[in-house]
Scaffold this motif. Structure first.
Motif, PDB file in Angstrom:
ATOM      1  N   ALA A 202      29.074 -79.306  57.585  1.00 32.49           N
ATOM      2  CA  ALA A 202      29.447 -80.470  56.657  1.00 32.49           C
ATOM      3  C   ALA A 202      29.568 -80.135  55.312  1.00 32.49           C
ATOM      4  O   ALA A 202      30.340 -80.764  54.527  1.00 32.49           O
ATOM      5  N   ALA A 203      28.402 -79.264  54.844  1.00 31.12           N
ATOM      6  CA  ALA A 203      28.426 -78.990  53.564  1.00 31.12           C
ATOM      7  C   ALA A 203      29.566 -78.064  53.088  1.00 31.12           C
ATOM      8  O   ALA A 203      29.692 -77.848  51.822  1.00 31.12           O
ATOM      9  N   ASP A 204      30.467 -77.600  54.085  1.00 30.80           N
ATOM     10  CA  ASP A 204      31.583 -76.652  53.676  1.00 30.80           C
ATOM     11  C   ASP A 204      33.014 -77.566  53.580  1.00 30.80           C
ATOM     12  O   ASP A 204      33.884 -76.727  53.170  1.00 30.80           O
ATOM     13  N   VAL A 205      33.011 -78.717  53.876  1.00 35.78           N
ATOM     14  CA  VAL A 205      34.112 -79.233  54.014  1.00 35.78           C
ATOM     15  C   VAL A 205      34.905 -79.342  52.836  1.00 35.78           C
ATOM     16  O   VAL A 205      36.117 -79.002  52.689  1.00 35.78           O
ATOM     17  N   ALA A 206      34.400 -79.583  51.429  1.00 31.72           N
ATOM     18  CA  ALA A 206      35.157 -79.684  50.185  1.00 31.72           C
ATOM     19  C   ALA A 206      35.521 -78.432  49.824  1.00 31.72           C
ATOM     20  O   ALA A 206      36.620 -78.025  49.379  1.00 31.72           O
ATOM     21  N   ALA A 207      34.712 -77.282  50.127  1.00 30.52           N
ATOM     22  CA  ALA A 207      35.068 -75.774  49.700  1.00 30.52           C
ATOM     23  C   ALA A 207      36.162 -75.205  50.488  1.00 30.52           C
ATOM     24  O   ALA A 207      37.195 -74.725  50.225  1.00 30.52           O
ATOM     25  N   LEU A 208      36.428 -75.699  51.812  1.00 29.34           N
ATOM     26  CA  LEU A 208      37.393 -75.392  52.875  1.00 29.34           C
ATOM     27  C   LEU A 208      38.776 -76.151  52.090  1.00 29.34           C
ATOM     28  O   LEU A 208      39.809 -75.696  52.421  1.00 29.34           O
ATOM     29  N   HIS A 209      38.576 -77.243  51.854  1.00 32.31           N
ATOM     30  CA  HIS A 209      39.490 -78.194  51.314  1.00 32.31           C
ATOM     31  C   HIS A 209      40.277 -77.379  50.171  1.00 32.31           C
ATOM     32  O   HIS A 209      41.591 -77.040  49.903  1.00 32.31           O
ATOM     33  N   GLU A 210      39.324 -76.678  49.299  1.00 27.07           N
ATOM     34  CA  GLU A 210      39.730 -75.961  48.088  1.00 27.07           C
ATOM     35  C   GLU A 210      40.470 -74.757  48.509  1.00 27.07           C
ATOM     36  O   GLU A 210      41.320 -74.344  47.942  1.00 27.07           O
ATOM     37  N   ILE A 211      39.855 -74.203  49.389  1.00 32.35           N
ATOM     38  CA  ILE A 211      40.496 -72.702  50.034  1.00 32.35           C
ATOM     39  C   ILE A 211      41.948 -73.144  50.271  1.00 32.35           C
ATOM     40  O   ILE A 211      42.841 -72.427  49.966  1.00 32.35           O
ATOM     41  N   ASN A 212      42.240 -74.121  51.349  1.00 30.72           N
ATOM     42  CA  ASN A 212      43.590 -74.400  51.692  1.00 30.72           C
ATOM     43  C   ASN A 212      44.344 -74.776  50.677  1.00 30.72           C
ATOM     44  O   ASN A 212      45.604 -74.426  50.609  1.00 30.72           O
ATOM     45  N   THR A 213      43.767 -75.708  49.495  1.00 29.81           N
ATOM     46  CA  THR A 213      45.016 -76.159  48.445  1.00 29.81           C
ATOM     47  C   THR A 213      45.237 -74.856  47.935  1.00 29.81           C
ATOM     48  O   THR A 213      46.299 -74.840  47.208  1.00 29.81           O
ATOM     49  N   ALA A 214      44.282 -74.010  47.382  1.00 31.93           N
ATOM     50  CA  ALA A 214      44.539 -72.577  46.630  1.00 31.93           C
ATOM     51  C   ALA A 214      45.456 -71.790  47.238  1.00 31.93           C
ATOM     52  O   ALA A 214      46.246 -71.035  46.664  1.00 31.93           O
ATOM     53  N   ALA A 215      45.358 -71.751  48.589  1.00 36.79           N
ATOM     54  CA  ALA A 215      45.998 -70.591  49.340  1.00 36.79           C
ATOM     55  C   ALA A 215      47.551 -70.862  49.443  1.00 36.79           C
ATOM     56  O   ALA A 215      48.456 -70.067  49.892  1.00 36.79           O
ATOM     57  N   PHE A 216      47.893 -72.097  49.419  1.00 42.63           N
ATOM     58  CA  PHE A 216      49.370 -72.821  49.598  1.00 42.63           C
ATOM     59  C   PHE A 216      49.921 -73.454  48.555  1.00 42.63           C
ATOM     60  O   PHE A 216      49.208 -73.985  47.499  1.00 42.63           O
ATOM     61  N   PRO A 217      51.311 -73.405  48.367  1.00 45.95           N
ATOM     62  CA  PRO A 217      51.822 -74.069  47.297  1.00 45.95           C
ATOM     63  C   PRO A 217      51.642 -75.634  46.824  1.00 45.95           C
ATOM     64  O   PRO A 217      51.547 -75.964  45.664  1.00 45.95           O
ATOM     65  N   THR A 218      51.490 -76.262  48.220  1.00 48.82           N
ATOM     66  CA  THR A 218      51.103 -77.611  47.988  1.00 48.82           C
ATOM     67  C   THR A 218      49.648 -77.950  48.696  1.00 48.82           C
ATOM     68  O   THR A 218      49.062 -77.017  49.427  1.00 48.82           O
ATOM     69  N   ASP A 219      49.269 -79.176  48.659  1.00 50.27           N
ATOM     70  CA  ASP A 219      47.987 -79.557  49.645  1.00 50.27           C
ATOM     71  C   ASP A 219      48.214 -80.023  51.034  1.00 50.27           C
ATOM     72  O   ASP A 219      47.515 -80.528  51.326  1.00 50.27           O
ATOM     73  N   LEU A 220      49.638 -79.679  51.167  1.00 51.35           N
ATOM     74  CA  LEU A 220      49.960 -80.315  52.732  1.00 51.35           C
ATOM     75  C   LEU A 220      48.925 -79.429  53.870  1.00 51.35           C
ATOM     76  O   LEU A 220      48.339 -80.329  54.667  1.00 51.35           O
ATOM     77  N   GLU A 221      48.720 -78.103  53.782  1.00 54.20           N
ATOM     78  CA  GLU A 221      47.840 -77.508  54.635  1.00 54.20           C
ATOM     79  C   GLU A 221      46.469 -78.456  54.616  1.00 54.20           C
ATOM     80  O   GLU A 221      45.495 -78.514  55.665  1.00 54.20           O
ATOM     81  N   ALA A 222      46.067 -78.419  53.536  1.00 50.42           N
ATOM     82  CA  ALA A 222      44.618 -79.033  53.278  1.00 50.42           C
ATOM     83  C   ALA A 222      44.561 -80.515  53.751  1.00 50.42           C
ATOM     84  O   ALA A 222      43.473 -80.714  54.775  1.00 50.42           O
ATOM     85  N   GLY A 223      45.517 -81.120  53.794  1.00 45.23           N
ATOM     86  CA  GLY A 223      45.649 -82.362  54.320  1.00 45.23           C
ATOM     87  C   GLY A 223      45.425 -82.279  55.727  1.00 45.23           C
ATOM     88  O   GLY A 223      44.928 -83.471  56.734  1.00 45.23           O
ATOM     89  N   ILE A 224      46.345 -81.381  56.254  1.00 41.99           N
ATOM     90  CA  ILE A 224      46.440 -81.071  58.008  1.00 41.99           C
ATOM     91  C   ILE A 224      44.894 -80.812  58.482  1.00 41.99           C
ATOM     92  O   ILE A 224      44.662 -81.453  59.502  1.00 41.99           O
ATOM     93  N   VAL A 225      44.436 -79.949  57.621  1.00 40.74           N
ATOM     94  CA  VAL A 225      42.945 -79.922  57.957  1.00 40.74           C
ATOM     95  C   VAL A 225      41.927 -80.920  58.080  1.00 40.74           C
ATOM     96  O   VAL A 225      41.340 -81.086  59.197  1.00 40.74           O
TER      97      VAL A 225
END
Length: 360
Positions: A202-225
């Motif tokens: 549970a402590a990783d959720v915010a960091a994983l959201h940031e990783i997916n946001t940074a890795a792709f042009p939009t935050d679409l993938e972060a939203g899917i996760v």
């Protein structure tokens, strides 16, 4: 040695028949393989190989690991297809049943530990110096060039015979000194990090959201996760894996969730993401391998991925169409891939049904 004409071994002969004609085999390769196995003896570490070369009077200038994907594309995928077609009761090869079991075990071992035991090439030069061993450490003394200890390992860009760098390739220098090989050590780079992987908490959720946001042009993938995490029918605890840097910072993420193939359960891999600062370091591959290992440990049988056909085969993925599996939308055949985690597990056929978070 088993398999020689004067000591026939039906299992060895069946193994040679099973492998004969694969892309990495050639005319006369059975005899060549037998001879190489006889000469090689037990497998040695890279350090032991380098020590043997030095003992024979050579400098080991470079150690070039071969990519794991090379072996899946050129060898293990065709071998898997041949295993599926083979007859265990082949009268021409009475050892075929055992040979098939051995070959399946080899493929399973390669999937689990392929990155632990690499095929590699070495570049050797005759050593123009003398050597002496002091307290178990070999030192090389050159005329007027000073001394240097062995096993100094760095990484430098691999180069073609013309001297041009090969994109994305690296070579490890072993036992090289600045006094004798300044042209090699001048290109020194940091060695690849060994990544630690673990399931998300549970402590990783915010960091994983940031990783997916940074890795792709939009935050679409972060939203899917995030949507998949909230979907109890899709989310599977323990199959969201991350790779972390030595300081414990998450830098890569690989996610496997529940999908179906004509109603039968399977897994879909993705999104997979790596922080830009950690891309091309092996962090993403480490997270994916950890996820596949976790899925295999759970007894899952099939993983599907839609992605780059030059990347995912290194993990054992092949076109899903070979299994009679298709996407619910138009996609290049080579981009829709599947991986059978257990060759003995029945593989469903038909159309993939994705979780609602993917919007298809």
């Amino acid at each position: 040695m088993p398999g020689r004409p004067d000591d026939p071994d039906p299992v060895s002969e069946a193994l040679f028949a099973l492998h004969r004609g694969l892309p990495r085999q050639g005319p006369g390769s059975d005899a060549t393989t037998r001879r190489l196995l006889e000469l090689a003896g037990p497998l040695r570490t890279s350090a032991a190989n380098a020590d043997a070369a030095r003992a024979a009077g050579y400098w080991v200038d470079a150690h070039w690991p071969l990519p794991e994907s090379d072996w899946w594309n050129e060898y293990y995928t065709p071998l898997s297809e041949r295993i599926a077609r083979a007859d265990p009761a082949d009268p021409a090869h009475p050892g075929m049943g055992q040979a098939l079991a051995v070959a399946r075990a080899e493929i399973t071992l390669r999937r689990h530990h392929g990155s632990d035991y690499d095929y590699a090439g070495y570049v050797l030069y005759p050593a123009p110096i003398s050597s002496a061993t002091v307290s178990g450490t070999t030192s090389y003394v050159g005329a007027g060039t000073g001394t240097g200890t062995t096993d100094a390992e760095t990484r430098t860009p691999r180069r073609t015979p013309t001297g041009a760098p090969v994109p994305g390739a690296t070579a490890r220098l072993v036992g090289t000194t600045a006094a004798t090989h300044p042209h090699l050590l001048s290109n020194r780079k940091t060695m690849t990090t060994s990544w630690t992987t673990r399931p998300e908490t549970a402590a990783d959720v915010a960091a994983l959201h940031e990783i997916n946001t940074a890795a792709f042009p939009t935050d679409l993938e972060a939203g899917i996760v995030d949507a998949l995490r909230a979907d109890r029918a899709a989310w599977i605890d323990g199959l969201s894996l991350l790779a972390e840097a030595p300081d414990g910072t998450p830098v890569a993420h690989a996610l496997l969730t529940r999908c179906h193939v004509d109603g039968e359960p399977a897994l879909t891999l993705g999104p997979c993401a790596v922080l830009p600062s950690a891309q091309r370091t092996g962090a993403g591959s480490a997270a994916i391998r950890a996820g596949l290992d976790a899925a295999r440990a759970r007894g899952e049988g099939l993983v599907l991925v839609l992605g780059h056909p030059e990347y995912y085969p290194r993990f054992g993925f092949t076109p899903a169409s070979r299994f009679g599996i298709r996407a619910p939308f138009d996609v290049p055949d080579e981009a829709m891939m599947a991986l059978a985690l257990d060759p003995a597990h029945p593989i469903p056929t038909g159309t993939i049904q994705y979780p609602a978070a993917f919007g298809v």
